[in-house]
Design a protein around this motif. Structure first.
Motif, PDB file in Angstrom:
ATOM      1  N   PRO A 156       2.033  19.949  15.483  1.00 18.42           N
ATOM      2  CA  PRO A 156       2.717  21.249  15.360  1.00 18.42           C
ATOM      3  C   PRO A 156       3.393  21.549  13.955  1.00 18.42           C
ATOM      4  N   ARG A 157       3.969  20.544  13.400  1.00 20.31           N
ATOM      5  CA  ARG A 157       4.407  20.549  12.203  1.00 20.31           C
ATOM      6  C   ARG A 157       3.476  20.801  11.012  1.00 20.31           C
ATOM      7  N   MET A 158       2.529  20.136  10.959  1.00 16.90           N
ATOM      8  CA  MET A 158       1.351  20.437   9.996  1.00 16.90           C
ATOM      9  C   MET A 158       0.648  21.379   9.989  1.00 16.90           C
ATOM     10  N   MET A 159       0.605  21.945  11.124  1.00 20.84           N
ATOM     11  CA  MET A 159      -0.024  23.370  11.109  1.00 20.84           C
ATOM     12  C   MET A 159       1.088  24.549  11.065  1.00 20.84           C
ATOM     13  N   GLY A 160       2.389  24.273  10.904  1.00 23.07           N
ATOM     14  CA  GLY A 160       3.122  25.239  10.920  1.00 23.07           C
ATOM     15  C   GLY A 160       3.287  25.916  12.063  1.00 23.07           C
ATOM     16  N   VAL A 161       3.228  25.329  13.529  1.00 18.50           N
ATOM     17  CA  VAL A 161       3.467  26.044  14.466  1.00 18.50           C
ATOM     18  C   VAL A 161       5.061  26.107  14.995  1.00 18.50           C
ATOM     19  N   GLU A 162       5.510  27.501  15.073  1.00 17.07           N
ATOM     20  CA  GLU A 162       6.922  27.688  15.443  1.00 17.07           C
ATOM     21  C   GLU A 162       7.009  28.220  16.806  1.00 17.07           C
ATOM     22  N   LEU A 176      -5.557  25.445   2.211  1.00 13.85           N
ATOM     23  CA  LEU A 176      -5.136  26.828   2.011  1.00 13.85           C
ATOM     24  C   LEU A 176      -4.207  26.899   1.035  1.00 13.85           C
ATOM     25  N   SER A 177      -3.031  26.049   0.817  1.00 13.06           N
ATOM     26  CA  SER A 177      -2.087  26.063  -0.217  1.00 13.06           C
ATOM     27  C   SER A 177      -2.596  25.532  -1.559  1.00 13.06           C
ATOM     28  N   GLU A 200       2.790  17.363   0.412  1.00 16.00           N
ATOM     29  CA  GLU A 200       3.754  18.283   0.647  1.00 16.00           C
ATOM     30  C   GLU A 200       3.258  19.414   1.336  1.00 16.00           C
ATOM     31  N   ALA A 201       1.638  19.692   1.440  1.00 13.99           N
ATOM     32  CA  ALA A 201       1.480  20.824   2.552  1.00 13.99           C
ATOM     33  C   ALA A 201       1.764  20.527   3.842  1.00 13.99           C
ATOM     34  N   GLY A 202       1.464  19.210   4.175  1.00 12.68           N
ATOM     35  CA  GLY A 202       1.553  19.117   5.500  1.00 12.68           C
ATOM     36  C   GLY A 202       2.953  18.961   6.240  1.00 12.68           C
ATOM     37  N   ASP A 203       3.966  18.601   5.225  1.00  9.98           N
ATOM     38  CA  ASP A 203       5.616  18.974   5.460  1.00  9.98           C
ATOM     39  C   ASP A 203       5.954  20.481   5.620  1.00  9.98           C
ATOM     40  N   ALA A 204       5.266  21.081   4.680  1.00  8.10           N
ATOM     41  CA  ALA A 204       5.469  22.666   4.696  1.00  8.10           C
ATOM     42  C   ALA A 204       4.766  23.336   5.698  1.00  8.10           C
ATOM     43  N   GLY A 205       3.909  22.742   6.575  1.00 12.22           N
ATOM     44  CA  GLY A 205       3.296  23.507   7.530  1.00 12.22           C
ATOM     45  C   GLY A 205       1.971  24.209   7.117  1.00 12.22           C
TER      46      GLY A 205
END
Length: 386
Positions: free
Chosen positions: A167-173, A349-350, A339-344
């Protein structure tokens, strides 16, 4: 184009415009899902034409009301002579929800695992590792995002019940939307994602034994509406425990991808994780070596965790399995990846031009172009008597 003087034609044009609006979770037109309750056309009081669209949501607490309102308004306002749009939200009745669930399940009343049907064309990849800390979840998230960016319909099941992180790595909120006994998974970066982490309060551990783990995995496969997927990725927990065995039972067509690091201690454990496929009668289709090296400013490579672990695992599994198990790629250490994993937002992509992103995109395209095996699929052959 129709005008307000031709109300029947105008209403038809509005309904045609609504057919272009998709439910953000189910990814099908709202007209097909029976969500459009009414379309009313009348004056707006300022010399223009007002359209009021009655919309029945799947649930009162639908988290995407604003998205639906925006998309409906944009579609209808584009019809000639329409000057304003109003969306009136309602909620589906129990009978409507029942019909919707039946329609989404292909007319089947009771939930079942769609991916275990002989006619399923979904490729299923279970991402495994022998031990934790090798970047298995990071690899899974990036493979999913890369495949979706290439136009595939992708789903990710976070089967790492104890150490869920997708959920965090994919930026699911947003949490899944519940339609009675059916769950609509949230979508992030065009990937459908489900995880036990969406149901557990922050900071609370999951303390389950084997039967509960099996049941949780089964529910994620049967109760979640996945739709027509090209690829389903499973992020397995490290090791050779209950979930690995349950995947073999519930998804016999799943193929295993093993993630390791160059370190000898990690590669030895990874071999055991891959060898579980012999007992579950599944195929190991490749090995990914993560954290292979750190590129220095002068272009040289610093091999922090040694070298050759991935190739060793691939060679060992090739011998054990009796079929070739290739080393799919070596993914270098990359600050962008962390950094990308922490940011979601996955690094593919980033920071798509970073070394790690390029390696992961290559793996994703290799897996995406593999044809599904024939195991469990009807061959269309009929016996001929002599």
């Amino acid at each position: 184009m129709p005008t307000v003087a031709d109300p029947t034609a105008l209403t038809d044009a509005i309904r045609a415009a609504l057919e272009t609006v998709q439910d953000p979770e189910i990814r099908r037109p709202i007209t097909e899902l029976g969500m459009v309750r009414s379309v009313d056309v009348g004056p707006d009081g300022a010399g223009g034409t007002l359209v009021t669209v009655g919309l029945d949501l799947t649930t009162q607490g639908c988290p995407l009301k604003d998205t639906l309102t925006r998309d409906i308004t944009a579609a209808v306002i584009a019809v000639e002579s329409i000057t304003s749009v109003n969306v009136e939200m309602g909620v589906m009745s129990a009978e409507q929800r029942k019909e919707l669930r039946s329609m989404l399940r292909g007319g089947v009343a009771e939930p079942e695992i769609p991916f275990s049907k002989p006619g399923s064309l979904t490729r299923i990849y279970a991402i495994a590792s022998g031990k934790g800390g090798v970047g298995k979840s990071t690899v899974t998230a990036n493979l999913a995002a890369a495949m979706a960016a290439d136009g595939l319909r992708v789903g990710v099941l976070d089967a790492d019940v104890y150490g869920f992180s997708l959920p965090r790595m994919m930026g699911v909120e947003l949490p899944p939307t519940r339609v009675d006994d059916m769950l609509l998974p949230p979508v992030a970066h065009d990937v459908k994602v489900i995880s036990i982490g969406m149901f557990v309060p922050a900071g609370q551990p999951v303390v389950w034994r084997g039967p509960m783990l099996h049941r949780a995995l089964q529910q994620f496969l049967t109760d979640v509406f996945w739709g027509d997927l090209d690829v389903l990725l499973l992020d397995l927990p490290p090791g050779t425990g209950d979930i690995a065995i349950s995947v073999g039972q519930l998804l016999p067509s799943a193929e295993i991808v093993v993630v390791t690091t160059p370190q000898v201690a990690a590669s030895e454990v990874a071999e055991r994780a891959g060898s579980v496929a012999l007992q579950t009668r599944q195929h190991v289709i490749g090995v990914i070596e993560n954290m292979s090296w750190l590129e220095q400013p002068d272009g040289s490579r610093l091999e922090l965790f040694g070298a050759g672990g991935g190739a060793t695992v691939a060679a060992s599994l090739t011998k054990t399995m009796g079929t070739e198990v290739p080393l799919l790629a070596q993914v270098p250490l990359d600050v962008n990846l962390r950094e990308a994993g922490d940011a979601g937002t996955p690094v593919v992509l980033s920071a798509p031009d970073s070394p790690a992103a390029q390696a992961l995109r290559g793996i994703a395209r290799t897996l995406a172009t593999r044809s599904r095996g024939l195991a469990g699929r009807p061959l269309g052959l009929s016996p001929v008597s002599r």
